[in-house]
Design an enzyme around this catalytic site. Structure first.
Site, PDB file in Angstrom:
ATOM      1  N   GLN A 127       0.844  -1.201   0.000  1.00 61.35           N
ATOM      2  CA  GLN A 127       0.000   0.000   0.000  1.00 61.35           C
ATOM      3  C   GLN A 127       0.876   1.246   0.000  1.00 61.35           C
ATOM      4  O   GLN A 127       1.898   1.306   0.686  1.00 61.35           O
ATOM      5  CB  GLN A 127      -0.908   0.002   1.230  1.00 61.35           C
ATOM      6  CG  GLN A 127      -1.750   1.259   1.398  1.00 61.35           C
ATOM      7  CD  GLN A 127      -1.054   2.322   2.245  1.00 61.35           C
ATOM      8  OE1 GLN A 127      -0.196   2.009   3.061  1.00 61.35           O
ATOM      9  NE2 GLN A 127      -1.414   3.579   2.038  1.00 61.35           N
ATOM     10  N   HIS A 275     -12.084   4.582   4.930  1.00 57.74           N
ATOM     11  CA  HIS A 275     -10.903   4.477   5.800  1.00 57.74           C
ATOM     12  C   HIS A 275     -11.306   4.055   7.208  1.00 57.74           C
ATOM     13  O   HIS A 275     -10.740   4.513   8.199  1.00 57.74           O
ATOM     14  CB  HIS A 275     -10.141   5.805   5.835  1.00 57.74           C
ATOM     15  CG  HIS A 275      -8.651   5.644   5.895  1.00 57.74           C
ATOM     16  ND1 HIS A 275      -7.862   5.703   4.775  1.00 57.74           N
ATOM     17  CD2 HIS A 275      -7.801   5.415   6.931  1.00 57.74           C
ATOM     18  CE1 HIS A 275      -6.595   5.530   5.119  1.00 57.74           C
ATOM     19  NE2 HIS A 275      -6.532   5.349   6.425  1.00 57.74           N
TER      20      HIS A 275
END
Length: 396
Positions: A127, A275
């Site tokens: 990521q 998120h």
């Protein structure tokens, strides 16, 4: 204690971890309405029970980006994972590898790429954020490629850090934060011994490797705050493509038009995500955002989803709403903090069993058979339209 669900791991993690670490992962932005809605909205998705379907040959196996997954689950990127268990990224990656699912290493992991990748058989995912320091981004991409990472998860919903009030109260930030964290560690001897003393170094491994010097918690907070880039645009993703030729997933999509933009850009996948409720409070839960996004781009791009998933039933719900695969974040971190690799392995076994129960009782023999037809329409895709205030309770 008896562990039968992710909620049990959450309770155990709260006892084990110093408050600054527990609340850092457990908390969300502002008043945490979206954090709680992620769980609440998903729990309201009603499935159609079907019977007498001969489910003896049920399979959870699926394929994503030319990888075979034992079930449609991957471990999400989580910053500071190595602060929750000794060399936590290595332990979590090992559990995922043994289960036959992907592990995603965060940019801001404690263990660097080069420490984690050699310990597992299947390629891990990596990521990355858009940061002002493009030199770091290029360095990270080159190292990820050299380590054999197969898929890039590009997080786009952090052009600026979210306002997380819990962090100031817990000691992650705020007045006298370092001293408060020290005393919290002293009061949690299991964590202090396992991670505080024997889990060193507590560097942010990927950043330290680039800067050529150790980076601790204070550096993590300061470096990220100074490097998040609010000028992020699709042009930045074009720049990334120059250095990454593997599958690329855009994480942080909540709007159908952004999903269409991802298709136009040529991304291989998107993650429908807020998120975990940690960025902007008051936005849609992932469960509420997912159906419209699936209607817009299903079949044109791989759809992953996270935020609010706590068990195998939730995985089936997300797939019925339109996801191809889901990412687990908080759920696996609670298990990791409680029992390390064994905790994550047990959690994944629980999720697998829960998925099999849900699929058996909804008549879906394979992942491809889970669809909108699996939903009770009035209570499935038609979730409540308003973000009405909820009582402040268990946000897990």
């Amino acid at each position: 204690m008896i562990i039968s669900a992710a909620s049990d791991y959450r309770a155990a993690a709260q006892r084990t971890l110093p408050p600054f670490l527990f609340h850092y992962i457990d908390g969300g932005a502002y008043a945490e309405y979206t954090l709680r809605r992620n769980v609440e909205d998903l729990s309201q998705v009603a499935l159609r029970q079907r019977v007498l379907k001969n489910m003896s040959d049920l399979s959870l196996e699926t394929t994503l980006f030319n990888e075979t997954l034992s079930m449609p689950v991957a471990l999400a990127p989580v910053g500071l994972c190595g602060m929750y268990a000794r060399r936590g990224e290595v332990q979590a990656a090992a559990a995922a590898d043994a289960k036959g699912i992907p592990f995603t290493l965060s940019t801001v992991s404690v263990c660097p790429i080069e420490e984690v990748a050699p310990t597992i058989q299947r390629p891990m995912w990596f990521q990355l954020y858009v940061l002002r320091d493009r030199g770091f981004m290029r360095n990270a991409l080159e190292r990820a490629k050299a380590a054999g990472c197969s898929t890039l998860v590009f997080t786009v919903d952090m052009p600026t850090p979210g306002a997380r009030y819990r962090d100031a109260h817990s000691g992650m930030s705020g007045p006298n934060a370092a001293m408060r964290r020290y005393w919290q560690a002293v009061m949690h001897p299991k964590w202090a011994w396992d991670v505080g003393l024997n889990g060193r170094p507590h560097d942010l491994g990927n950043i330290s490797a680039y800067l050529g010097k150790p980076t601790g918690l204070e550096d993590y907070i300061g470096w990220l705050a100074n490097n998040f880039d609010p000028s992020i645009s699709w042009k930045d993703l074009e720049w990334i493509r120059e250095f990454w030729d593997g599958p690329m997933v855009i994480k942080g999509i909540l709007d159908p038009e952004d999903a269409r933009d991802a298709v136009r850009f040529g991304a291989d996948g998107i993650v429908v995500s807020n998120h975990g409720g940690r960025q902007l409070d008051g936005v849609l839960s992932s469960a509420r955002a997912l159906p419209a996004i699936a209607d817009a781009v299903k079949g044109d791009i791989a759809i992953l989803a996270d935020s609010g998933i706590r068990n195998g039933l939730d995985v089936v719900r997300m797939i019925a709403l339109g996801a191809d695969t889901v990412l687990l974040g908080r759920a696996y971190l609670y298990a990791l903090a409680t029992a390390g690799k064994a905790g994550v392995a047990n959690l994944l076994d629980l999720i697998e069993k829960e998925m099999k129960v849900a699929m058996t009782l909804t008549g879906a023999k394979s992942i491809s058979e889970i669809s909108g037809d699996s939903l009770v329409q009035e209570l499935g895709r038609s979730l409540p339209a308003a973000l009405a205030p909820m009582s402040k309770g268990d946000a897990a």
